[in-house]
Design an enzyme around this catalytic site. Structure first.
Site, short mmCIF file in Angstrom:
data_model
loop_
_atom_site.label_atom_id
_atom_site.label_comp_id
_atom_site.label_asym_id
_atom_site.label_seq_id
_atom_site.Cartn_x
_atom_site.Cartn_y
_atom_site.Cartn_z
N GLY A 12 33.37 74.53 12.78
CA GLY A 12 33.11 74.46 14.21
C GLY A 12 33.42 73.09 14.79
O GLY A 12 33.95 72.20 14.10
N TYR A 13 33.09 72.90 16.05
CA TYR A 13 33.36 71.62 16.71
C TYR A 13 32.60 70.47 16.04
O TYR A 13 33.14 69.39 15.83
CB TYR A 13 32.98 71.68 18.19
CG TYR A 13 33.89 72.53 19.04
CD1 TYR A 13 35.25 72.66 18.74
CD2 TYR A 13 33.40 73.19 20.17
CE1 TYR A 13 36.08 73.44 19.53
CE2 TYR A 13 34.23 73.96 20.97
CZ TYR A 13 35.56 74.08 20.65
OH TYR A 13 36.38 74.84 21.44
N THR A 14 31.34 70.69 15.72
CA THR A 14 30.56 69.64 15.09
C THR A 14 31.09 69.31 13.71
O THR A 14 31.19 68.13 13.33
CB THR A 14 29.08 70.04 15.01
OG1 THR A 14 28.57 70.27 16.33
CG2 THR A 14 28.26 68.96 14.35
N CYS A 157 21.96 67.65 21.72
CA CYS A 157 22.74 66.74 22.57
C CYS A 157 22.05 66.45 23.89
O CYS A 157 21.94 65.28 24.30
CB CYS A 157 24.14 67.30 22.79
SG CYS A 157 24.20 68.95 23.54
N ASN A 323 28.64 64.57 23.90
CA ASN A 323 27.74 65.53 23.26
C ASN A 323 28.13 65.86 21.83
O ASN A 323 27.27 66.24 21.02
CB ASN A 323 27.66 66.82 24.08
CG ASN A 323 28.99 67.52 24.21
OD1 ASN A 323 29.90 67.00 24.86
ND2 ASN A 323 29.13 68.69 23.62
#
Length: 356
Positions: A12-14, A157, A323
């Site tokens: 994922g993005y994280t 975030c 974030n």
């Protein structure tokens, strides 16, 4: 010394941001990454910008069950859990049982009170003993506890931006703790890599809309931190807004002063809490008097500022973060550094903000 880490749920993005940051960390090697969707594929299949940054031999491993954790991950010093809420829940006890240090990026261990999980997340937390053991992972406020921790719960975030803005005035009781209102503007990447209506960027481009206006779950983290510092329960009004930017969380918080103060008095209070904090910049004066998410884009920095509205006795408090960085992966690496005995800015200090 080189430390070895694993990222569980790295597609994922994280997970991608963790990989990006750790690629330039001088003392850390990413040994294992997991993903069911991209199992047996190199990391650049999920994160094309990392092609050539990591060797093709670093491939996602499949991990379906917490009982498989030690077999899949093997011998590492620390595990990042970048899994969805309620999924990470059962991986944490298994990871601790094996002996790994854990940075959990889900919400499953952020709150100390068992009853808060029923209120905000709709389930009975099955591991109350681990809630006690977990350290809330905001290094600017809990750095000493993080250094000795086995389990760190990475903050949300919107919670991070809100806490950085509100905590110093609240802790010093210069504002009315019973009348705090927080408004957060957050980018679409907060919604994650899997699109859904309302979170999908084309649905957010060119507009701004409130969501979870009756109480976003990140407010529970803010209320918990204020309680830690003041010794009393508070209830904060909190409304996030989905806006058309991709990255960024801008918290604008408001309350009423309990004493007559000048702007310099307020600035000194912020300096008291953030002096020496490597990733917090207190913004005052020209050329930009208030925090701006564009000034922290791609970095682990936070901009914090305020405005004192003497006409009505109101204090406006602001904080801007990326974030995905200070609100997720950047703080996770900062926590890792502290847990493993390194300088907290290692691997982060050279990631200066990107502008424009």
């Amino acid at each position: 010394m080189t430390y070895e880490v694993a990222i569980v749920g790295a597609s994922g993005y994280t997970g991608g941001e963790l990989l990006r940051v750790l690629a330039v960390h001088p003392d850390v090697n990413v040994k294992v990454v997991t993903s069911r969707e991209y199992a047996n594929k190199p990391v650049y299949y999920a994160h094309p910008h990392l092609r050539g940054i990591y060797p093709a031999s670093l491939k996602f491993k499949r991990l379906d069950d917490p009982d498989q954790l030690s077999d899949v991950v093997g011998d590492v010093d620390l595990v990042f859990l970048a899994l969805p809420h309620k999924v990470s829940l059962h991986y944490v006890p298994k990871a601790l049982e094996v002996g790994y240090k854990v940075v959990d990026l889900s919400a499953d261990y952020r709150l100390k009170r068992v009853e808060d999980y029923k209120t905000w997340y709709g389930y009975e937390h099955p591991y109350p003993d681990l809630l006690e053991k977990a350290v809330y992972g905001l290094p600017e406020l809990y750095g000493d506890k993080i250094r000795g921790a086995q389990l760190v719960a990475n903050p949300g975030c919107n919670a991070t931006s809100s806490i950085l803005a509100v905590l110093p005035p609240a802790a010093e009781r210069i504002i009315d703790l019973d009348r705090i209102v927080v408004d957060v503007k957050v980018g679409s990447s907060e919604a994650g890599a899997k699109p859904y209506r309302g979170g999908h960027h084309p649905e957010r481009e060119g507009t701004a809309r409130p969501y979870d206006a009756e109480g976003h779950r990140h407010v529970a983290e803010l209320e918990q931190v204020i309680r830690d510092y003041t010794g009393r329960d508070v209830k904060v009004g909190f409304t996030p807004h989905a806006v058309s930017m991709i990255r960024g969380s801008l918290a604008s918080a408001y309350s009423w002063l309990t004493k007559d103060l000048a702007p310099l008095d307020v600035q000194r209070i912020y300096a008291k809490y953030y002096a020496g904090k490597k990733f917090v910049k207190i913004v005052r004066g020209a050329p930009m008097p208030y925090p701006d998410v564009k000034n922290v884009y791609g970095s682990n920095y936070a901009e914090v500022g305020f405005a004192l509205d003497k006409r009505v006795g109101r204090l406006a408090m602001f904080a801007a973060i990326d974030n995905l960085m200070k609100g997720a992966a950047g703080t996770a690496v900062q926590n890792m550094n502290l847990m493993l005995g390194m300088d907290e800015d290692e691997g982060l200090k050279n990631l200066v903000p990107v502008r424009p």
